[in-house]
Design a protein around this motif. Structure first.
Motif, short mmCIF file in Angstrom:
data_model
loop_
_atom_site.label_atom_id
_atom_site.label_comp_id
_atom_site.label_asym_id
_atom_site.label_seq_id
_atom_site.Cartn_x
_atom_site.Cartn_y
_atom_site.Cartn_z
N GLU A 1 57.80 18.36 73.11
CA GLU A 1 57.48 17.23 73.97
C GLU A 1 55.97 17.08 73.95
O GLU A 1 55.25 17.97 73.46
N PRO A 2 55.43 15.98 74.46
CA PRO A 2 53.98 15.77 74.38
C PRO A 2 53.15 16.90 74.97
O PRO A 2 52.04 17.17 74.49
N LEU B 1 57.82 13.52 65.72
CA LEU B 1 57.29 14.65 66.48
C LEU B 1 55.91 15.08 65.96
O LEU B 1 54.99 15.33 66.75
N ASP C 1 61.97 22.70 70.05
CA ASP C 1 62.16 21.76 71.16
C ASP C 1 60.77 21.34 71.61
O ASP C 1 60.02 22.14 72.19
N ALA D 1 56.06 13.03 70.61
CA ALA D 1 57.27 12.53 71.26
C ALA D 1 58.08 13.73 71.75
O ALA D 1 57.71 14.89 71.55
N THR D 2 59.20 13.42 72.38
CA THR D 2 60.14 14.46 72.84
C THR D 2 61.34 14.49 71.89
O THR D 2 61.89 13.44 71.55
N GLY D 3 61.71 15.68 71.48
CA GLY D 3 62.85 15.81 70.58
C GLY D 3 63.04 17.24 70.13
O GLY D 3 62.24 18.13 70.48
N SER D 4 64.09 17.48 69.37
CA SER D 4 64.37 18.81 68.86
C SER D 4 64.74 18.71 67.39
O SER D 4 65.19 17.67 66.91
N THR E 1 50.60 20.37 70.25
CA THR E 1 51.34 19.40 71.04
C THR E 1 52.01 18.40 70.11
O THR E 1 51.77 18.40 68.89
N TYR E 2 52.83 17.52 70.69
CA TYR E 2 53.68 16.64 69.88
C TYR E 2 53.62 15.21 70.40
O TYR E 2 53.34 14.95 71.58
N ALA F 1 55.69 22.83 73.22
CA ALA F 1 56.97 23.07 72.56
C ALA F 1 57.43 24.50 72.78
O ALA F 1 56.64 25.40 73.10
#
Length: 417
Positions: A349-350, A404, A347, A325-328, A322-323, A353
């Motif tokens: 997100e919490p 991320l 890509d 933050a949200t981002g690519s 998992t991450y 991905a």
């Protein structure tokens, strides 16, 4: 004799004694293995994949790998190829033997579907050339107990819980469930099977070290549930004036709640005659120093890299965790061995991905070894860019990677293998 004349292959059971002799030579252990020791090593190696390099019928290099599970950020576990017992005899260095054994093993691991390979590096410069990067580190503290500021009149938890001394049989019942709870909450932690618990509670001795029974204690919460376990040994040193100078060395401490962690550290620092507590290998952001009234009583005596990771499947590795933050991010991953290189779009997100090969322009270029260093969330891509180990193709890409990938608590591997 050329390198092609040296046979690299899996060993047979009859060759274990010769392989073990080469292993001892590589680790500078001059005592030959007895029949009993060989039987122990055979038991310890059960389920392993064992390679040897043979020159004229004599084993001159050793290599062992075995199945492992590694926890990633978010609590999922991925299958790993754990590598250990790597040696090359001094007479046969610089002949490519390690390269051949490593290439064979990693190719097999990739074909099996292992997501990563792991190892504990005895020497730092060796494994980067095979695509490994240091993914976790460890710290060890020495606690000056008299200076710590703890009240020796209050050695028991003040939260309604209790500390119970137990034996190895109790640990084999309580420890596995506690470790599974820890493993689900901390990236970098690896699995411990029943064999591990038998070996580390004295039912099966290792060839290298005779068993000496340690002390075991369990912390139980007010509701009676076990939430922590400590294993420690104590030496026997007294001054000329009959003052105790004993050191307690913590061999294992599992705590699944902060209350358990606090109680167990306070307990071991309150045992009579203990002047120093050596913490054993802990996470660099361990709570311990600040669980003491005087954190300066805990002095760092070791800080070093620990678990090294080699990514074998970029897509599965990045999708497993998992991450924050949200981002690519589009990554250009180099891999000289051809196992996992390529260009990938992440890509994230919490909640998870999606990662897939792409033809888009890369934003961050890095070697697979640096991806292994970043993957569990301990290292900063901005820091690696400053060191020249990753390259931004788009300004700010390293900062996006940090947003991320970094984790709120540092990944930690408590075990050696």
């Amino acid at each position: 004799m050329t390198r092609d004349d040296i046979d690299v292959r899996p060993i047979t059971d009859d060759e274990l004694a010769d392989w073990s002799r080469a292993l001892n030579t590589g680790f500078l252990r001059s005592t030959p293995d007895s029949r009993e020791t060989l039987d122990k090593r055979r038991e310890l190696a059960r389920g392993s994949r064992i390679l040897g390099a043979f020159d004229g019928g004599r084993c001159v290099a050793t290599f062992r790998s075995f199945p492992q599970e590694l926890t990633v950020p978010g609590g999922a576990a991925v299958p790993a190829d754990a590598i250990s017992n790597v040696t090359v005899s001094a007479t046969h260095r610089r002949r490519g033997l390690l390269s051949r054994m490593m290439a064979d093993d990693l190719a097999d691991a990739k074909a099996r579907g292992d997501v990563v390979a792991t190892l504990i590096a005895a020497e730092y410069p060796i494994y980067g050339r095979f695509g490994f990067g240091p993914a976790t580190s460890l710290s060890e503290w020495a606690v000056d107990v008299p200076r710590a500021g703890l009240d020796p009149r209050r050695p028991v938890p003040d939260d309604g819980g209790r500390i119970d001394l137990v034996d190895g049989e109790d640990v084999r019942k309580t420890g596995p469930e506690l470790h599974e709870r820890l493993r689900a909450s901390r990236p970098g932690v690896i699995d411990r099977d029943g064999f591990w618990w038998r070996r580390n509670t004295g039912l099966l001795e290792t060839p290298e070290e005779p068993w000496k029974e340690p002390f075991y204690a369990v912390y139980r919460a007010p509701n009676g549930e076990a939430e922590g376990l400590i294993v420690y040994s104590v030496d026997d040193k007294w001054s000329d004036t009959k003052q105790p100078h004993n050191t307690a060395t913590v061999r294992d401490l599992i705590a699944v709640t902060p209350a358990a962690e606090r109680a167990l550290w306070h307990y071991v620092c309150s045992v009579d005659w203990i002047a120093t507590v050596r913490t054993g290998h802990r996470a660099p952001d361990d709570l311990l120093p600040h669980l003491l009234p005087d954190p300066r009583a805990a002095r760092v005596v070791t800080h070093a890299d620990w678990l090294w990771v080699r990514i074998l499947d970029v897509v599965r590795a990045l999708e497993a965790r998992t991450y924050a933050a949200t981002g690519s991010l589009v990554l250009e991953v180099g891999d000289a061995a051809g196992l996992s290189g390529g260009r990938y779009r992440l890509d994230a997100e919490p909640g998870g991905a999606v990662c897939a090969p792409t033809s888009e322009e890369p934003e961050l270029t890095l070697d697979v070894s640096e991806l292994g260093t970043l993957w569990l969330g301990d290292e900063s891509a901005v820091r690696l860019a400053a060191l020249g180990r990753v390259r931004e193709e788009r300004a700010g890409a390293a900062a996006i990677a940090d947003a991320l990938l970094r984790t709120s608590r540092r990944p930690w591997c408590p075990d050696i293998f």
